[in-house]
Design an enzyme around this catalytic site. Sequence first.
Site, PDB file in Angstrom:
ATOM      1  N   GLY A 188       0.699  -1.169  -0.163  1.00 40.55           N
ATOM      2  CA  GLY A 188       0.155   0.029  -0.033  1.00 40.55           C
ATOM      3  C   GLY A 188       0.886   1.268  -0.119  1.00 40.55           C
ATOM      4  O   GLY A 188       2.245   1.148   0.327  1.00 40.55           O
ATOM      5  N   CYS A 189       0.311   2.451  -0.352  1.00 39.13           N
ATOM      6  CA  CYS A 189       0.844   3.626  -0.379  1.00 39.13           C
ATOM      7  C   CYS A 189       1.478   4.188   0.881  1.00 39.13           C
ATOM      8  O   CYS A 189       2.746   4.298   1.200  1.00 39.13           O
ATOM      9  CB  CYS A 189      -0.011   4.724  -1.007  1.00 39.13           C
ATOM     10  SG  CYS A 189      -1.554   4.880  -0.392  1.00 39.13           S
TER      11      CYS A 189
END
Length: 330
Positions: free
Chosen positions: A147-148
């Site tokens: 994920g970011c």
Amino acid sequence: MQTHTLTVGVAGATGYSGQELVRLLARHPHVRLTTAMGSQKAEAGRTLPALAGLWNGEILPFDLDRLGECDVVFLALPEDASAEIAPALLARGRRVFDLSGAFRLRDHTMRSRWYHAVTSLPEGTAYGMTERTAAALKSAMLVACAGCYPTSAVLALSPLVDANLISGDIIIDAKSGVSGAGKGLSQRTHFCEVDESLSAYGVFAHRHAAEIEQELGRPVTFVPHLVPLDRGILSTIYVRVPSGTTDADVTAAYQRAYANAPFVRLRGGDLPIIKHVAHTNFCDIGWKLDEPTGRLVVVSCLDNLLKGAAGQAVQNFNVAFGFDERTGLI
């Protein structure tokens, strides 16, 4: 180093990350982008004017059979859709790079809380954060791209954890541009709500906290914020280091960790800013240590649509297939 060409398909190509995937893959020297699809079967075909001249194909309605004809498939879909589609592609022998969170969490209890549509991880699943999991990518059939927010946090913290340079709590104050919420409409992401404002959300209730804790093996306090930017993440991280730790110790830990990491740029005391990483696949990391008190502040920046999503997926793809990890990204 491999030089062959692979046929590639993208599902979810109309979303923010999906469009970035199309842009990157269309110019990748070892990729033939044979199909790009929306996320719905009923969607009408459409083009991507922003990519005219780079990729002139048509975004097609979702079609699993056509997608299954590709050597490799990138999924830029909501997690419930990925949870259904990825296993079907794996059953056809395709290698899949999933940008959703559906397959990231290894612990069943955590996964059932945050990604209830996935009851078990398919065989051959690997977590995809190139700088930390490169070896596992080479044999993986399904890569759950990180994920970011976790990428920003874990890249900043893992060298310190590995070097036993954190004593006590970890506090992550992270800020993201609006594209991180995807194209789905909500009051929170409405222009009038975001413009000239800043808001915290998901306190003690954000799924990325579980992913960060999984990768660090440590509990964290993670507070995300929404800021009026199109793209970008800045994480300001607060920790304490053991007594006697010097700035040279911190610097050495980062240099050891990222000596061969082309997409991590160490800034030291020159703290990074979002503008320097926007539209790139770089993660910039800087830090300040107050040696007398042992307080360390680390700042990490990246583009949430590239290093936090599409760029990272392509970087993972490069390593998985034996290409130079910079291919198509620099």
